[in-house]
Write an enzyme that holds these catalytic residues in place. Structure first.
Site, mmCIF file in Angstrom:
data_model
loop_
_atom_site.group_PDB
_atom_site.id
_atom_site.type_symbol
_atom_site.label_atom_id
_atom_site.label_comp_id
_atom_site.label_asym_id
_atom_site.label_seq_id
_atom_site.Cartn_x
_atom_site.Cartn_y
_atom_site.Cartn_z
ATOM 1 N N SER A 50 144.691 28.230 22.845
ATOM 2 C CA SER A 50 145.435 29.291 23.548
ATOM 3 C C SER A 50 146.419 28.408 24.573
ATOM 4 O O SER A 50 146.288 27.363 24.879
ATOM 5 C CB SER A 50 144.520 30.166 24.414
ATOM 6 O OG SER A 50 145.414 30.743 25.410
ATOM 7 N N TYR A 93 137.558 30.858 30.186
ATOM 8 C CA TYR A 93 138.522 31.038 28.968
ATOM 9 C C TYR A 93 139.260 29.742 28.962
ATOM 10 O O TYR A 93 139.098 29.121 27.757
ATOM 11 C CB TYR A 93 139.319 32.341 29.077
ATOM 12 C CG TYR A 93 140.195 32.523 27.939
ATOM 13 C CD1 TYR A 93 139.521 33.189 26.788
ATOM 14 C CD2 TYR A 93 141.620 32.225 27.896
ATOM 15 C CE1 TYR A 93 140.210 33.240 25.553
ATOM 16 C CE2 TYR A 93 142.126 32.475 26.975
ATOM 17 C CZ TYR A 93 141.643 33.209 25.625
ATOM 18 O OH TYR A 93 142.283 33.243 24.525
#
Ligand SMILES: NC(=O)c1ccc[n+]([C@@H]2O[C@H](COP(=O)([O-])OP(=O)(O)OC[C@H]3O[C@@H](n4cnc5c(N)ncnc54)[C@H](OP(=O)(O)O)[C@@H]3O)[C@@H](O)[C@H]2O)c1
Length: 277
Positions: free
Chosen positions: A142, A155
């Site tokens: 990401s 995350y």
């Protein structure tokens, strides 16, 4: 790996979002597929639709946080297709929230699903790939793994871990015909987990964060395998110059990135805030 037609890919998290779109995209390339996720019904629907394209597909129900499920996934895949040439570690969960309010189980689940499961799957798959003399691993990271935004420490940490996982595997195994790539998407505004954030906040991401599409992410995965690229950032506007700036001038980069993203992620976190008792 220049030609994908006739090869088999194993994709985790293929019951929805990017993983589902990628399964169809790889079938278009002429690949057979092993698709994994927890929800049997959604997985079987994806499998039925892919079979209509003429490609073979094996759906395997698996919770990637369970090592036994991962072992079963790999052994079922190899038993069915004899050779698995591509592994896509795509299954993932997000946990944007006020850090001190995140439940411990959610923190641990984020790291286990996004990172630990991927490392374990690589460990299970690479001996098979080495024996076959061919393999490519794609880790779905990401932009948050390139620079951690506020309200997403677990995350971001998991996604940064995936990026270094790919680098380390490339360095060790490329001379044995096995390589690895990281894909770093921004938010996909046509499906996937960003839908939850949009529903929570009632907002699209602001310009400085940008977004992308599942199609662009799928194209990047295919390109990364065919051209053996270490890392592709998929976002509009392009983010690499900002991350490069942060690499050269960490204090300036930190100021720019945290100031331009914090408001949006605070909105996400606050939308999740538990009501006062
Ligand atoms: N969409 C975005 O904006 C975006 C941006 C950057 C990176 N990413 C990354 O892209 C990947 C795919 O995300 P997405 O947006 O497509 O999300 P999504 O639509 O929520 O899909 C997540 C997939 O992961 C599977 N999954 C979750 N926990 C699992 C578990 N314990 N065991 C097995 N499968 C599990 C889900 O299937 P089940 O629930 O059926 O198990 C689902 O198929 C993730 O790694 C995410 O971090 C997404």
């Amino acid at each position: 790996m220049k030609v994908l037609a006739g090869k088999t890919a194993l994709i985790t998290g293929a019951s929805s979002g990017i993983g589902k779109a990628l399964a169809f995209r790889m079938a278009e390339e002429g690949m057979d597929l092993v698709i994994a996720a927890r929800s049997e019904e959604r997985l079987n629907q994806v499998a039925d639709s892919i079979r209509e394209t003429g490609q073979k597909v094996l759906p395997v129900v698996a919770d990637v946080t369970k090592i036994k499920d991962l072992e079963n996934l790999v052994s079922s895949a190899i038993k069915e297709f004899k050779q698995i040439s591509v592994l896509v570690n795509n299954a993932g969960v997000e946990s944007y929230a006020h850090f001190t309010e995140v439940e411990m189980d959610d923190l641990v689940n984020t790291i286990q699903t996004n990172l630990t499961a991927s490392v374990v799957l690589c460990r299970l798959m690479i001996p098979h790939m080495v024996t076959c003399g061919e393999g490519h691993i794609v880790n779905m990271a990401s932009t948050a793994g390139k620079y951690g935004p506020a309200y997403g420490p677990a995350y971001s940490a998991s996604k940064a871990g995936l990026i270094t996982l790919s680098q380390s595997l490339r360095a060790e195994f490329r001379d044995q015909g096995i390589s690895a790539s990281s894909i770093c998407p921004g938010f996909t505004h046509d499906g996937g987990m960003y839908e939850n954030l949009k529903n929570l906040t009632g907002r699209e991401t602001p310009f400085q964060i940008g977004s992308t599409t599942t199609k662009a992410v799928c194209n990047a995965v295919i390109k990364s395998i065919k051209k053996d690229l270490p890392e592709i950032i998929v976002n509009n506007p392009p983010m690499r110059p900002v991350f490069a700036l942060a690499g050269l001038f960490p204090t300036l980069g930190d100021w720019i990135i945290s100031n331009s993203t914090k408001r949006y992620f605070k909105k996400v976190a606050s939308s999740r805030k538990k009501p006062e008792a």
